[in-house]
Design an enzyme around this catalytic site. Structure first.
Site, PDB file in Angstrom:
ATOM      1  N   ASP A  22       3.143   0.224  15.173  1.00 33.74           N
ATOM      2  CA  ASP A  22       2.638   0.611  16.893  1.00 33.74           C
ATOM      3  C   ASP A  22       2.436  -0.510  17.626  1.00 33.74           C
ATOM      4  O   ASP A  22       1.974  -1.018  19.319  1.00 33.74           O
ATOM      5  CB  ASP A  22       1.279   0.953  16.620  1.00 33.74           C
ATOM      6  CG  ASP A  22       0.367  -0.501  16.024  1.00 33.74           C
ATOM      7  OD1 ASP A  22       0.158  -0.654  14.763  1.00 33.74           O
ATOM      8  OD2 ASP A  22      -1.208  -0.049  16.912  1.00 33.74           O
ATOM      9  N   ASP A  39      15.258  -9.114  -2.950  1.00 32.70           N
ATOM     10  CA  ASP A  39      14.566  -9.581  -2.222  1.00 32.70           C
ATOM     11  C   ASP A  39      14.932  -9.489  -1.019  1.00 32.70           C
ATOM     12  O   ASP A  39      16.113  -9.685  -0.514  1.00 32.70           O
ATOM     13  CB  ASP A  39      14.165 -11.486  -2.631  1.00 32.70           C
ATOM     14  CG  ASP A  39      13.121 -11.589  -1.494  1.00 32.70           C
ATOM     15  OD1 ASP A  39      12.892 -11.532  -0.387  1.00 32.70           O
ATOM     16  OD2 ASP A  39      12.892 -13.498  -1.657  1.00 32.70           O
ATOM     17  N   LEU A  40      14.239  -9.140   0.231  1.00 31.79           N
ATOM     18  CA  LEU A  40      14.565  -8.493   1.314  1.00 31.79           C
ATOM     19  C   LEU A  40      15.078  -9.433   2.167  1.00 31.79           C
ATOM     20  O   LEU A  40      15.795  -9.631   3.499  1.00 31.79           O
ATOM     21  CB  LEU A  40      13.817  -7.895   2.259  1.00 31.79           C
ATOM     22  CG  LEU A  40      13.580  -6.482   1.695  1.00 31.79           C
ATOM     23  CD1 LEU A  40      12.797  -5.205   2.504  1.00 31.79           C
ATOM     24  CD2 LEU A  40      15.408  -5.323   0.961  1.00 31.79           C
ATOM     25  N   GLN A  55       0.642  -0.986   0.258  1.00 29.76           N
ATOM     26  CA  GLN A  55       0.422  -0.057   0.058  1.00 29.76           C
ATOM     27  C   GLN A  55       1.211   1.081  -0.003  1.00 29.76           C
ATOM     28  O   GLN A  55       0.084   2.211  -0.452  1.00 29.76           O
ATOM     29  CB  GLN A  55      -1.123   0.185   0.892  1.00 29.76           C
ATOM     30  CG  GLN A  55      -2.170  -1.340   1.258  1.00 29.76           C
ATOM     31  CD  GLN A  55      -2.204  -1.072   2.531  1.00 29.76           C
ATOM     32  OE1 GLN A  55      -3.016  -0.301   2.540  1.00 29.76           O
ATOM     33  NE2 GLN A  55      -2.453  -1.681   3.335  1.00 29.76           N
ATOM     34  N   TYR A  92       5.757 -10.721  14.946  1.00 26.20           N
ATOM     35  CA  TYR A  92       5.884  -9.384  14.120  1.00 26.20           C
ATOM     36  C   TYR A  92       6.381  -7.982  15.673  1.00 26.20           C
ATOM     37  O   TYR A  92       7.732  -7.500  14.298  1.00 26.20           O
ATOM     38  CB  TYR A  92       4.546  -9.447  13.041  1.00 26.20           C
ATOM     39  CG  TYR A  92       4.381  -8.033  12.483  1.00 26.20           C
ATOM     40  CD1 TYR A  92       4.907  -7.779  11.666  1.00 26.20           C
ATOM     41  CD2 TYR A  92       3.888  -6.466  12.597  1.00 26.20           C
ATOM     42  CE1 TYR A  92       5.083  -6.456  10.915  1.00 26.20           C
ATOM     43  CE2 TYR A  92       3.340  -5.905  12.818  1.00 26.20           C
ATOM     44  CZ  TYR A  92       4.065  -5.892  11.147  1.00 26.20           C
ATOM     45  OH  TYR A  92       4.230  -4.159  10.859  1.00 26.20           O
TER      46      TYR A  92
END
Length: 295
Positions: free
Chosen positions: A104, A38-39, A13, A127
């Protein structure tokens, strides 16, 4: 001066919004998708920075599958922590500034919200831990870096909460959404606008400038996921909007634990950058209008 930007990410996005808005700014963006770099290969990402020698690097790609990360923790850590750290070290080497986008979810939401940038962190899931590790790696490796924490990102593109709610409503699926998780929705377009508006300053600023460090960016106002769902449906469907039933986090069990209230304070973005984020309701109205225009 035209700011030369190397952007990691093309399909997310934020990446899409950065590319859409770049032509209206004095910037030249080279965007690398996964097929280009590619990370999951941090060394390749660092080489891309060294080869490009840009003025500014923006990491607009990440591992964002919050629940899947619980079982793919190594991949999440590589993409969200090791790769940003390698990119930051390369930026330091070639003299580029760096923007890294975080979340956050570095907060546990157990108390103290709205959280300031210097509030204690305590991620509840893999995450959030991987993103926090990425923040720290970036800060340690590149003096001219900015970690931008954002939340509940939505847009007219890709997968996000707005599009999911509208799709389920159109299918006649009964909707039940948690009502005890609070936060601040963020339009990807607004975040992209902020980043691009600061590209010149970041590219020219010296280490120690207040523009570097960590900042929170989210649209103004706090809402629950259920409240957000109701607002989405009301905006898009008016009186035809279906009822959204409430549930709790305890009842809606997911592999990854979510913070109940990780709402962030954005006073710093106003103070340091002179930017006042608009309300999430105004942002939502614009996104729904874009979706309707697209058919």
């Amino acid at each position: 001066m035209t700011v030369e930007i190397l952007q990691f990410g093309t399909t997310g996005q934020l990446a899409i919004e950065l590319l859409r808005q770049a032509p209206d700014r004095d910037v030249a963006v080279t965007a690398l998708g996964r097929a280009d770099c590619d990370l999951a290969d941090p060394a390749a990402a660092a080489k891309a920075v060294i080869a490009a020698k840009p003025h500014l690097v923006v990491i607009a790609a990440a591992y964002t599958a919050v629940d899947l990360a619980e079982t793919e923790r190594d991949l999440a850590h590589t993409v969200n922590a090791l790769a940003p750290g390698a990119i930051a070290a390369a930026c330091e080497k070639v003299g580029a500034a760096l923007v890294n986008v975080s979340t956050d979810y570095v907060f546990d939401g157990a108390g103290g919200a709205p959280y300031a940038e210097d509030a204690p962190t305590n991620p509840l899931q893999v995450y959030g831990a991987s993103k926090l590790a990425g923040e720290r790696a970036v800060t340690a490796a590149c003096a001219r870096s900015l970690n931008i924490r954002t939340s509940w990102v939505v847009s007219a593109h890709g997968r996000n909460f707005i599009k999911t709610m509208l799709r389920l409503a159109a299918a006649g699926t009964p909707l039940t959404v948690v009502d005890d998780q609070l936060g601040r929705p963020t339009a990807a377009g607004d975040l992209a606008r902020f980043i691009l508006s600061q590209a010149g300053r970041l590219a020219a600023a010296k280490a120690g400038d207040p523009a570097f460090g960590t900042v929170h960016f989210a649209n103004a106002g706090e809402v629950s996921w259920r409240g957000f769902a109701n607002a989405i449906l009301a905006e898009a469907l008016g009186e035809a909007a279906p009822e959204v039933a409430a549930t709790t986090t305890a009842q809606y069990v997911t592999p990854a634990k979510r913070p109940l209230r990780a709402t962030m304070d954005t006073a710093k973005v106003q103070r340091v950058f002179g930017v006042t984020p608009r309300s999430w309701r105004a942002a939502l109205s614009g996104i729904v209008a874009e979706l309707k225009a697209a058919g």
